[in-house]
Design a protein around this motif. Structure first.
Motif, PDB file in Angstrom:
ATOM      1  N   THR A 138      -3.035  31.005 -10.789  1.00  0.00           N
ATOM      2  CA  THR A 138      -3.477  31.251 -12.156  1.00  0.00           C
ATOM      3  C   THR A 138      -4.828  30.584 -12.356  1.00  0.00           C
ATOM      4  N   THR A 139      -5.779  30.993 -11.566  1.00  0.00           N
ATOM      5  CA  THR A 139      -7.135  30.464 -11.659  1.00  0.00           C
ATOM      6  C   THR A 139      -7.836  31.094 -12.861  1.00  0.00           C
ATOM      7  N   PRO A 140      -8.968  30.538 -13.285  1.00  0.00           N
ATOM      8  CA  PRO A 140      -9.725  31.163 -14.380  1.00  0.00           C
ATOM      9  C   PRO A 140     -10.041  32.629 -14.106  1.00  0.00           C
ATOM     10  N   GLU A 141     -10.319  32.955 -12.848  1.00  0.00           N
ATOM     11  CA  GLU A 141     -10.603  34.347 -12.500  1.00  0.00           C
ATOM     12  C   GLU A 141      -9.374  35.232 -12.730  1.00  0.00           C
ATOM     13  N   HIS A 142      -8.214  34.705 -12.358  1.00  0.00           N
ATOM     14  CA  HIS A 142      -6.980  35.466 -12.557  1.00  0.00           C
ATOM     15  C   HIS A 142      -6.652  35.599 -14.044  1.00  0.00           C
ATOM     16  N   GLN A 143      -6.939  34.556 -14.809  1.00  0.00           N
ATOM     17  CA  GLN A 143      -6.712  34.626 -16.244  1.00  0.00           C
ATOM     18  C   GLN A 143      -7.599  35.695 -16.868  1.00  0.00           C
ATOM     19  N   LEU A 144      -8.835  35.758 -16.431  1.00  0.00           N
ATOM     20  CA  LEU A 144      -9.759  36.778 -16.930  1.00  0.00           C
ATOM     21  C   LEU A 144      -9.246  38.172 -16.573  1.00  0.00           C
ATOM     22  N   ALA A 145      -8.733  38.305 -15.365  1.00  0.00           N
ATOM     23  CA  ALA A 145      -8.197  39.593 -14.921  1.00  0.00           C
ATOM     24  C   ALA A 145      -6.967  39.979 -15.741  1.00  0.00           C
ATOM     25  N   MET A 146      -6.113  38.996 -16.034  1.00  0.00           N
ATOM     26  CA  MET A 146      -4.918  39.268 -16.831  1.00  0.00           C
ATOM     27  C   MET A 146      -5.308  39.677 -18.251  1.00  0.00           C
ATOM     28  N   ALA A 147      -6.264  38.977 -18.837  1.00  0.00           N
ATOM     29  CA  ALA A 147      -6.713  39.326 -20.192  1.00  0.00           C
ATOM     30  C   ALA A 147      -7.257  40.744 -20.223  1.00  0.00           C
ATOM     31  N   LYS A 148      -8.072  41.080 -19.227  1.00  0.00           N
ATOM     32  CA  LYS A 148      -8.652  42.421 -19.160  1.00  0.00           C
ATOM     33  C   LYS A 148      -7.564  43.478 -19.003  1.00  0.00           C
ATOM     34  N   ALA A 149      -6.574  43.195 -18.159  1.00  0.00           N
ATOM     35  CA  ALA A 149      -5.487  44.148 -17.921  1.00  0.00           C
ATOM     36  C   ALA A 149      -4.648  44.342 -19.176  1.00  0.00           C
ATOM     37  N   CYS A 150      -4.354  43.255 -19.867  1.00  0.00           N
ATOM     38  CA  CYS A 150      -3.517  43.338 -21.067  1.00  0.00           C
ATOM     39  C   CYS A 150      -4.234  44.085 -22.185  1.00  0.00           C
ATOM     40  N   VAL A 151      -5.480  43.759 -22.410  1.00  0.00           N
ATOM     41  CA  VAL A 151      -6.247  44.435 -23.460  1.00  0.00           C
ATOM     42  C   VAL A 151      -6.409  45.921 -23.141  1.00  0.00           C
ATOM     43  N   GLY A 152      -6.611  46.213 -21.878  1.00  0.00           N
ATOM     44  CA  GLY A 152      -6.848  47.597 -21.482  1.00  0.00           C
ATOM     45  C   GLY A 152      -5.589  48.400 -21.223  1.00  0.00           C
ATOM     46  N   GLY A 153      -4.426  47.744 -21.308  1.00  0.00           N
ATOM     47  CA  GLY A 153      -3.174  48.464 -21.087  1.00  0.00           C
ATOM     48  C   GLY A 153      -2.932  48.831 -19.632  1.00  0.00           C
ATOM     49  N   ASP A 154      -3.504  48.060 -18.721  1.00  0.00           N
ATOM     50  CA  ASP A 154      -3.384  48.345 -17.287  1.00  0.00           C
ATOM     51  C   ASP A 154      -2.126  47.674 -16.741  1.00  0.00           C
ATOM     52  N   LEU A 155      -1.004  48.381 -16.843  1.00  0.00           N
ATOM     53  CA  LEU A 155       0.284  47.819 -16.435  1.00  0.00           C
ATOM     54  C   LEU A 155       0.332  47.551 -14.933  1.00  0.00           C
ATOM     55  N   ASP A 156      -0.293  48.399 -14.135  1.00  0.00           N
ATOM     56  CA  ASP A 156      -0.292  48.189 -12.687  1.00  0.00           C
ATOM     57  C   ASP A 156      -0.977  46.870 -12.329  1.00  0.00           C
ATOM     58  N   ALA A 157      -2.081  46.582 -12.993  1.00  0.00           N
ATOM     59  CA  ALA A 157      -2.797  45.331 -12.714  1.00  0.00           C
ATOM     60  C   ALA A 157      -1.966  44.126 -13.150  1.00  0.00           C
ATOM     61  N   VAL A 158      -1.299  44.264 -14.270  1.00  0.00           N
ATOM     62  CA  VAL A 158      -0.427  43.184 -14.737  1.00  0.00           C
ATOM     63  C   VAL A 158       0.680  42.932 -13.728  1.00  0.00           C
ATOM     64  N   ASN A 159       1.320  43.993 -13.281  1.00  0.00           N
ATOM     65  CA  ASN A 159       2.400  43.852 -12.303  1.00  0.00           C
ATOM     66  C   ASN A 159       1.919  43.218 -11.011  1.00  0.00           C
ATOM     67  N   GLU A 160       0.726  43.568 -10.584  1.00  0.00           N
ATOM     68  CA  GLU A 160       0.171  43.003  -9.347  1.00  0.00           C
ATOM     69  C   GLU A 160      -0.053  41.498  -9.500  1.00  0.00           C
ATOM     70  N   LEU A 161      -0.589  41.098 -10.639  1.00  0.00           N
ATOM     71  CA  LEU A 161      -0.798  39.668 -10.884  1.00  0.00           C
ATOM     72  C   LEU A 161       0.529  38.917 -10.937  1.00  0.00           C
ATOM     73  N   LEU A 162       1.509  39.494 -11.594  1.00  0.00           N
ATOM     74  CA  LEU A 162       2.819  38.856 -11.687  1.00  0.00           C
ATOM     75  C   LEU A 162       3.474  38.775 -10.306  1.00  0.00           C
ATOM     76  N   LYS A 163       3.318  39.814  -9.526  1.00  0.00           N
ATOM     77  CA  LYS A 163       3.889  39.850  -8.170  1.00  0.00           C
ATOM     78  C   LYS A 163       3.334  38.719  -7.312  1.00  0.00           C
ATOM     79  N   ASN A 164       2.086  38.354  -7.587  1.00  0.00           N
ATOM     80  CA  ASN A 164       1.428  37.306  -6.800  1.00  0.00           C
ATOM     81  C   ASN A 164       1.559  35.915  -7.423  1.00  0.00           C
ATOM     82  N   GLY A 165       2.501  35.781  -8.349  1.00  0.00           N
ATOM     83  CA  GLY A 165       2.824  34.453  -8.871  1.00  0.00           C
ATOM     84  C   GLY A 165       2.043  34.004 -10.086  1.00  0.00           C
ATOM     85  N   TYR A 166       1.452  34.930 -10.813  1.00  0.00           N
ATOM     86  CA  TYR A 166       0.687  34.550 -12.011  1.00  0.00           C
ATOM     87  C   TYR A 166       1.604  33.887 -13.027  1.00  0.00           C
ATOM     88  N   ASP A 167       1.167  32.753 -13.608  1.00  0.00           N
ATOM     89  CA  ASP A 167       1.944  32.041 -14.627  1.00  0.00           C
ATOM     90  C   ASP A 167       1.658  32.649 -15.995  1.00  0.00           C
TER      91      ASP A 167
END
Length: 219
Positions: A2-31
Motif C-alpha cells: 500500500t505504497t503512495p503509488e498504489h494509493q493513487l492507483a486505488m483512488a483513480k480506479a475507485c473514482v473511475g469505476g475500474d473494478l478490474d483495477a480494484v480487484n487487481e490491487l486487492l489481489k496483491n494485498g492492498y490495505d
C-alpha cells in the motif's frame, strides 16, 4: 502493498469505476482500510477508505467487492460513518436498500444525514428499517418526543389513539412548554403532525417570528 503509488492507483480506479483495477490491487494485498485522498463529483478533496469512494459514485459492484474482501457491514470510517450512512447522505436509495439487505444496520446518524441531504425516500426507508424507539419502551413521553422530532406521523397517531395526554406539557398559565412535542413539531415545520395535535385538542398557535406561543383567537 500500500505504497503512495498504489494509493493513487486505488483512488483513480475507485473514482473511475475500474473494478478490474480494484480487484487487481486487492489481489496483491492492498490495505483497503487506509484512507486515501480523492476528489468527489464536485471536485472537493476528500480522504476516506476506498469503499466510501465507491459509495459516493454509486458503484454498487465495487462496494460489494470491498465487503466481500472483509469490510464490515457496520464498520466506520474516521468520522464514525458507515457505508450505509454515506449512501443515505448521498441519497442513493437502491444502494441503501442493498446494504440493508446485506446486513447493514441503519443508525440515527445515517437517518440524520439522509434528512440533512433532503432525501425523503431514503429517510422513509431507513425509518421503516430501524427501531427508532430502542431502549425507550414504556416511556411514552420520550417516545412521543422522538416520534415528533423524526416526523413519525404513524407513531404520533398511535400514541394519541391510545389516549396520550398533550395537556401534560402545559405550564401553570395553560401554555405548552417550549420543550413540548408541540414546540418540536412547530420548529421542524411538520405541519401534518401539528394538524394531528390540533385535531386532538391543541388550542394554541405559534408566532413564527419569535417562536412564542400565543392564544388562538379562534378557539
Amino acid at each position: 502493498m500500500t505504497t503512495p503509488e498504489h494509493q493513487l492507483a486505488m483512488a483513480k480506479a475507485c473514482v473511475g469505476g475500474d473494478l478490474d483495477a480494484v480487484n487487481e490491487l486487492l489481489k496483491n494485498g492492498y490495505d483497503f482500510r487506509i484512507p486515501i485522498t480523492w476528489n468527489d463529483k464536485d471536485g472537493k478533496e476528500c480522504k476516506n477508505a476506498p469503499i466510501f469512494i465507491a459509495v459516493d459514485f454509486g458503484y454498487s459492484d465495487m462496494v460489494r467487492t470491498f465487503i466481500d474482501h472483509g469490510w464490515g457491514m457496520n464498520e466506520q470510517d474516521d468520522s464514525e460513518y458507515t457505508a450505509l450512512d454515506w449512501a443515505g447522505w448521498t441519497g442513493q436509495l437502491d444502494l441503501v436498500k442493498s446494504l440493508v439487505d446485506l446486513g447493514a444496520s441503519p443508525s440515527q446518524d445515517g437517518l440524520d444525514l439522509a434528512r440533512e441531504g433532503g432525501h425523503k425516500e431514503v429517510v422513509e426507508f431507513l425509518m421503516q428499517s430501524m427501531d427508532l424507539y430502542k431502549n425507550l419502551e414504556g416511556d411514552e413521553d420520550e417516545i412521543m418526543m422522538k416520534a415528533t422530532r423524526e416526523g413519525d406521523l404513524d407513531k404520533v397517531k398511535e400514541l394519541l389513539e391510545k389516549g396520550y395526554d398533550l395537556d401534560k406539557w402545559k405550564d401553570e398559565s395553560g401554555n405548552y412548554q417550549a420543550y413540548s412535542p408541540i414546540s418540536v413539531a412547530y420548529r421542524t415545520g411538520n405541519m401534518k403532525i401539528m394538524q394531528v395535535f390540533m385535531e386532538n385538542g391543541m388550542e394554541v398557535e405559534y408566532n413564527f417570528r419569535d417562536n412564542e406561543q400565543v392564544e388562538n383567537e379562534t378557539s
